[in-house]
Design a protein around this motif. Structure first.
Motif, PDB file in Angstrom:
ATOM      1  N   VAL A  32       5.018  34.338 -23.351  1.00 28.75           N
ATOM      2  CA  VAL A  32       3.688  34.889 -23.116  1.00 28.75           C
ATOM      3  C   VAL A  32       2.770  33.794 -22.576  1.00 28.75           C
ATOM      4  CG1 VAL A  32       3.966  36.610 -24.931  1.00 28.75           C
ATOM      5  CG2 VAL A  32       2.908  34.401 -25.478  1.00 28.75           C
ATOM      6  N   ASP A  33       1.744  34.195 -21.881  1.00 28.91           N
ATOM      7  CA  ASP A  33       0.736  33.280 -21.353  1.00 28.91           C
ATOM      8  C   ASP A  33      -0.230  32.920 -22.481  1.00 28.91           C
ATOM      9  OD1 ASP A  33      -1.391  32.033 -20.001  1.00 28.91           O
ATOM     10  OD2 ASP A  33      -1.190  33.336 -18.250  1.00 28.91           O
ATOM     11  N   THR A  36      -3.508  34.741 -22.985  1.00 28.79           N
ATOM     12  CA  THR A  36      -3.660  36.016 -23.673  1.00 28.79           C
ATOM     13  C   THR A  36      -4.200  35.786 -25.076  1.00 28.79           C
ATOM     14  OG1 THR A  36      -1.380  36.006 -24.530  1.00 28.79           O
ATOM     15  CG2 THR A  36      -1.746  37.033 -22.373  1.00 28.79           C
ATOM     16  N   GLN A  37      -4.052  34.584 -25.598  1.00 24.42           N
ATOM     17  CA  GLN A  37      -4.557  34.214 -26.917  1.00 24.42           C
ATOM     18  C   GLN A  37      -5.915  33.521 -26.827  1.00 24.42           C
ATOM     19  OE1 GLN A  37      -2.339  36.051 -28.479  1.00 24.42           O
ATOM     20  NE2 GLN A  37      -1.674  34.538 -29.984  1.00 24.42           N
ATOM     21  N   PRO A  39      -8.381  32.866 -23.739  1.00 26.26           N
ATOM     22  CA  PRO A  39      -8.593  33.059 -22.299  1.00 26.26           C
ATOM     23  C   PRO A  39      -9.188  31.862 -21.564  1.00 26.26           C
ATOM     24  CG  PRO A  39      -9.272  35.004 -23.524  1.00 26.26           C
ATOM     25  CD  PRO A  39      -8.985  33.942 -24.543  1.00 26.26           C
TER      26      PRO A  39
END
Length: 230
Positions: A32-33, A36-37, A39
């Protein structure tokens, strides 16, 4: 020190137990990027551009993104949020690294005529010394649980400046060792500040590179990934 091999699996026996995932995308690999947690986390993904020890964009980096396995991204987000309460922030240089990127590093290391980055990255070494101790064909970054980063101090209006750590990222030499004797007391204190913040969320430092951390235990310690960063 084992810079680009940075977290090599360490021994031939251990490397033999690692398998390459058949995943073809980040989603399939469970990557995951980090944004996403968080920004607005600070990033300068070195291998997606030319400002790195090879001097060109590295194979597999199609976008300047920090991808990590979900538990690692969750832990790193907790580090960032804890630091912000103290007017500090992380700045990320590298996260998951495709296996094809590591192969690019090895090809570069074999090209003894390309010395463009020697003054900045390995001023005290002959390039032939980089293979083996510094660059090897397997990197722990390819397991999706390792990050390279530094610390910034920020003002109340979110103007941030990197702390002085004594070397640049991807410096080949003993001054990059976390407990190097030939850095100033302030530089050592800054490294310790980063080490303590990361350790509180389960990240272990690689002692030969002050910027290098791996979440323990790793979510997939025996799996390498080769999906592109995009």
């Amino acid at each position: 020190m084992a810079l680009v091999a940075c977290l090599l699996i360490g021994s031939a026996h251990a490397a033999a137990q690692v398998t390459r995932s058949s995943a073809r995308t980040a989603v399939e690999a469970g990557l995951v990027d980090i944004r996403t947690q968080v920004p607005d986390i600070a990033e300068d993904i070195k291998y997606a551009g030319r400002d790195n020890f090879v001097g060109t964009r590295i194979d597999g980096y199609l976008a300047p993104k920090c991808l990590l396995l979900q538990p690692v991204a969750d832990a790193l987000a907790r580090v960032e949020h804890e630091l912000r309460a103290r007017h500090l922030r992380l700045k990320i240089w590298d996260c998951y690294r495709p296996a094809r990127a590591v192969a690019h590093f090895v090809r570069w290391a074999h090209d003894l005529g390309d010395l463009r980055t020697k003054p900045q990255h390995y001023p005290d070494l002959h390039k032939s010394q980089l293979l083996g101790d510094y660059i090897a064909p397997v990197s722990g970054h390819s397991r999706g649980a390792t990050v390279d980063l530094t610390l910034q101090r920020c003002t109340a209006d979110d103007a941030c400046a990197a702390l002085d750590m004594g070397t640049d990222f991807d410096f080949f030499g003993t001054r990059a060792h976390t407990d190097a004797a030939d850095v100033t007391a302030k530089q050592h204190a800054n490294r310790q500040l980063l080490l303590d913040a990361m350790a509180r969320e389960g990240f272990r430092n690689y002692p030969l590179e002050w910027w290098h951390y791996t979440l323990q235990p790793e979510p997939t310690p025996h799996t390498l990934y080769d999906v592109p960063v995009q």
